[in-house]
Design an enzyme around this catalytic site. Structure first.
Site, mmCIF file in Angstrom:
data_model
loop_
_atom_site.group_PDB
_atom_site.id
_atom_site.type_symbol
_atom_site.label_atom_id
_atom_site.label_comp_id
_atom_site.label_asym_id
_atom_site.label_seq_id
_atom_site.Cartn_x
_atom_site.Cartn_y
_atom_site.Cartn_z
ATOM 1 N N GLY A 91 69.546 -23.279 45.340
ATOM 2 C CA GLY A 91 69.821 -23.808 46.674
ATOM 3 C C GLY A 91 70.590 -22.923 47.615
ATOM 4 O O GLY A 91 70.676 -23.222 48.815
ATOM 5 N N ARG A 129 65.273 -18.951 46.699
ATOM 6 C CA ARG A 129 65.279 -18.349 48.029
ATOM 7 C C ARG A 129 66.239 -17.165 48.161
ATOM 8 O O ARG A 129 65.899 -16.143 48.756
ATOM 9 C CB ARG A 129 65.674 -19.435 49.036
ATOM 10 C CG ARG A 129 65.521 -19.045 50.497
ATOM 11 C CD ARG A 129 66.149 -20.106 51.404
ATOM 12 N NE ARG A 129 65.725 -21.455 51.104
ATOM 13 C CZ ARG A 129 64.654 -22.044 51.647
ATOM 14 N NH1 ARG A 129 63.928 -21.412 52.523
ATOM 15 N NH2 ARG A 129 64.329 -23.281 51.301
ATOM 16 N N TYR A 157 58.879 -27.335 58.652
ATOM 17 C CA TYR A 157 60.312 -27.609 58.821
ATOM 18 C C TYR A 157 60.849 -27.147 60.164
ATOM 19 O O TYR A 157 62.065 -27.125 60.348
ATOM 20 C CB TYR A 157 61.158 -26.849 57.791
ATOM 21 C CG TYR A 157 60.732 -26.854 56.356
ATOM 22 C CD1 TYR A 157 60.541 -28.057 55.669
ATOM 23 C CD2 TYR A 157 60.584 -25.666 55.646
ATOM 24 C CE1 TYR A 157 60.197 -28.044 54.324
ATOM 25 C CE2 TYR A 157 60.249 -25.651 54.315
ATOM 26 C CZ TYR A 157 60.051 -26.849 53.657
ATOM 27 O OH TYR A 157 59.729 -26.833 52.332
ATOM 28 N N CYS A 217 43.029 -24.681 63.413
ATOM 29 C CA CYS A 217 42.762 -25.646 64.478
ATOM 30 C C CYS A 217 43.734 -26.820 64.403
ATOM 31 O O CYS A 217 43.362 -27.947 64.044
ATOM 32 C CB CYS A 217 41.320 -26.110 64.398
ATOM 33 S SG CYS A 217 40.225 -24.695 64.530
ATOM 34 N N GLU A 218 44.982 -26.530 64.672
ATOM 35 C CA GLU A 218 46.063 -27.518 64.699
ATOM 36 C C GLU A 218 47.091 -27.006 65.705
ATOM 37 O O GLU A 218 47.384 -25.804 65.721
ATOM 38 C CB GLU A 218 46.802 -27.590 63.348
ATOM 39 C CG GLU A 218 46.003 -28.041 62.171
ATOM 40 C CD GLU A 218 45.833 -29.554 62.102
ATOM 41 O OE1 GLU A 218 46.598 -30.276 62.778
ATOM 42 O OE2 GLU A 218 44.921 -29.994 61.388
ATOM 43 N N TYR A 235 58.948 -19.310 49.484
ATOM 44 C CA TYR A 235 58.154 -20.434 50.013
ATOM 45 C C TYR A 235 57.182 -19.955 51.088
ATOM 46 O O TYR A 235 56.938 -20.635 52.078
ATOM 47 C CB TYR A 235 59.068 -21.564 50.506
ATOM 48 C CG TYR A 235 60.061 -21.961 49.436
ATOM 49 C CD1 TYR A 235 59.634 -22.649 48.314
ATOM 50 C CD2 TYR A 235 61.404 -21.573 49.502
ATOM 51 C CE1 TYR A 235 60.503 -22.960 47.291
ATOM 52 C CE2 TYR A 235 62.292 -21.876 48.480
ATOM 53 C CZ TYR A 235 61.837 -22.581 47.376
ATOM 54 O OH TYR A 235 62.709 -22.878 46.355
HETATM 55 C C1 LIG Z 1 63.360 -25.517 44.359
HETATM 56 C C2 LIG Z 1 64.312 -25.611 43.234
HETATM 57 C C3 LIG Z 1 65.212 -24.566 42.973
HETATM 58 C C4 LIG Z 1 65.329 -23.343 43.858
HETATM 59 O O1 LIG Z 1 65.819 -23.656 45.113
HETATM 60 P P1 LIG Z 1 66.234 -22.487 46.122
HETATM 61 O O2 LIG Z 1 66.722 -23.199 47.303
HETATM 62 O O3 LIG Z 1 64.993 -21.699 46.400
HETATM 63 O O4 LIG Z 1 67.277 -21.670 45.458
HETATM 64 C C5 LIG Z 1 66.037 -24.687 41.877
HETATM 65 N N1 LIG Z 1 65.988 -25.775 41.059
HETATM 66 C C6 LIG Z 1 65.142 -26.800 41.287
HETATM 67 C C7 LIG Z 1 65.142 -27.966 40.379
HETATM 68 C C8 LIG Z 1 64.276 -26.755 42.385
HETATM 69 O O5 LIG Z 1 63.452 -27.782 42.613
#
Ligand SMILES: *Cc1c(COP(=O)(O)O)cnc(C)c1O
Length: 423
Positions: free
Chosen positions: A239, A276, A316, A343-344, A372
């Site tokens: 995350g 990410r 997003y 086409c959107e 992503y």
């Molecule tokens: C998507 C996800 C991650 C990675 O998230 P990032 O924001 O890309 O670091 C880690 N663990 C789980 C369970 C996820 O679904």
């Protein structure tokens, strides 16, 4: 920090001009820098050096086999969310015993497959999944290692589509229910409880919600140990955010230091699932301008790639910086939408953006597209999936060829009864 820089007015990836990659591989093409991937993985991993830990790269962020192999070579584990991702890890030469399996909808076949590969642990998200995994493991004559994914009901302060640790999200198990499951865990004869897990969301820009969750988990570990349960692993998920547009996320060093200080007291092996933060700024999407178009209200730069290649802006409202491959400053008077072939009206990569005065045929780099990006690309409008290229120093390698028309249709069939009606 990444390795996409101008040299003499031309954008390079490491030692390779992007122009050269476009000539060899065509456009749209994703380009990844091996030096950046390596550096990001190592910086992240080293920030936890003071404690027993395993960095499990989140495969869903960027799942190309070559990229997975690079992380496997660096000693990384993997966080997967499907049987398909486990197959990728296997084929990439990753160690399946360093795999953690997350996701709310694991099927019997997926559980069975993962069990046969002796993965490190299943991050279980519901009682239904516990029952099913217990049955699958009993049938296979094995014990499955399990962590419960706790939904801590903490607001990660990120985009609602990528927040996962709120009561209203489908992920994890509420702490109270988890306690009841723990008390009664002996009923699952073929499961071994080994950990606690959590993942509250993506593109997190503050330490505070992360530390709040960590303190909940640490409390729970202490409580469970007092009740006589063995908790070996503490999985804090992924995350950590990156800078797309001057955001200032915590640096990996700070993230590692703060988490380590608190997690250390549990004596658990810490598991991290970064996606990410490792790959986001290590990749770009290389496009070619096809047309320029003006309406009474807007100027459009129309490129050969769009939401089919990179859906984040449409999905997003995400911001990606766009740079011309031949360096020129953006003009304050040239405000454009960068759009693609789909086409959107949601098919845009940039909106109302001060832009350079580009011409048809010129190349553009959509920055920070490593995470992503390709993995969410689709065949909508029967557009072939783009190519992927990995750069290392002076070398570059096509690590996924552009999809051909033939390949695009390869799994479709016209049934006999329709062929007969041809007359
Ligand atoms: C998507 C996800 C991650 C990675 O998230 P990032 O924001 O890309 O670091 C880690 N663990 C789980 C369970 C996820 O679904």
């Amino acid at each position: 920090m990444h390795h996409f820089n101008y040299r003499d007015g031309e954008l390079y990836c490491e030692e390779v001009p992007l122009q050269k990659i476009a000539e060899a591989a065509g456009t749209p093409t994703y380009v990844y820098s091996a030096a950046t991937l390596t550096r990001h993985f190592q910086a992240f991993d080293e920030s936890f050096r003071n404690l027993d830990h395993l960095t499990c790269f989140s495969v869903k962020a960027l799942s190309n086999l070559a990229v997975l192999r690079l992380f496997a070579n660096l000693g990384g584990g993997f966080d997967i969310v499907s049987g398909g991702e486990l197959y990728r890890v296997e084929k990439a030469g990753g160690d399946t015993r360093k795999v953690v399996f997350s996701g709310v909808s694991k099927t019997e076949a997926e559980l069975d497959y993962a069990l046969s590969k002796d993965i490190l642990m299943f991050n279980v998200e519901s009682e239904g999944e516990l029952e099913l995994l217990n049955r699958v493991a009993a049938k296979a004559g094995k014990k499955a290692r399990v962590a419960l994914r706790i939904n801590p009901d903490v607001d990660p302060k990120t985009h609602p589509h990528i927040s996962t640790g709120l009561k209203s999200n489908k992920f994890g198990i509420e702490p109270e229910k988890a306690r009841a499951i723990f008390r009664d865990f002996k009923r699952y004869a073929s499961l071994e409880l080994t950990g606690l897990d959590c993942h509250i969301g993506s593109q997190l820009l503050q330490m505070e919600p992360i530390m709040e969750v960590l303190s909940h988990l640490v409390e729970l570990v202490v409580e469970l140990r007092e009740a006589g349960l063995v908790i070996k692993y503490l999985d804090l998920g992924g995350g950590l955010g990156i800078s797309y547009n001057n955001e200032q996320p915590p640096l990996p060093a700070e993230y590692g230091r703060e988490i380590s200080a608190v997690a250390k007291e549990t004596g658990c092996t810490l598991i991290l699932e970064p996606g990410r933060v490792i790959v986001g700024n290590a990749g770009i999407l290389l496009l070619k301008v096809v047309f320029l178009k003006e309406t009474g209200a807007k100027r459009f730069v129309i490129a050969d790639g769009g939401m089919n290649d990179l859906i984040r802006p449409a999905l997003y409202g995400a911001y990606h910086e766009v740079l011309p491959v031949l360096e020129q400053a953006a003009s304050k008077n040239n405000i454009v939408d960068l759009v693609g072939p789909i086409c959107e009206s949601a098919d845009f990569l940039a909106k109302d953006r001060p832009f350079p005065m580009v011409k048809p045929g010129e190349l553009l780099a959509v920055m920070s597209a490593g995470a992503y990006g390709f993995v969410m690309a689709s065949n909508y409008n029967t557009q072939p999936l783009p190519a992927e290229v990995l750069v290392s120093g002076k070398e570059f390698h096509v690590v996924r060829t552009r999809q051909s028309y033939e390949h695009l249709l390869a799994s479709e069939r016209i049934p006999e009864f329709l062929l007969k009606d041809r007359g």
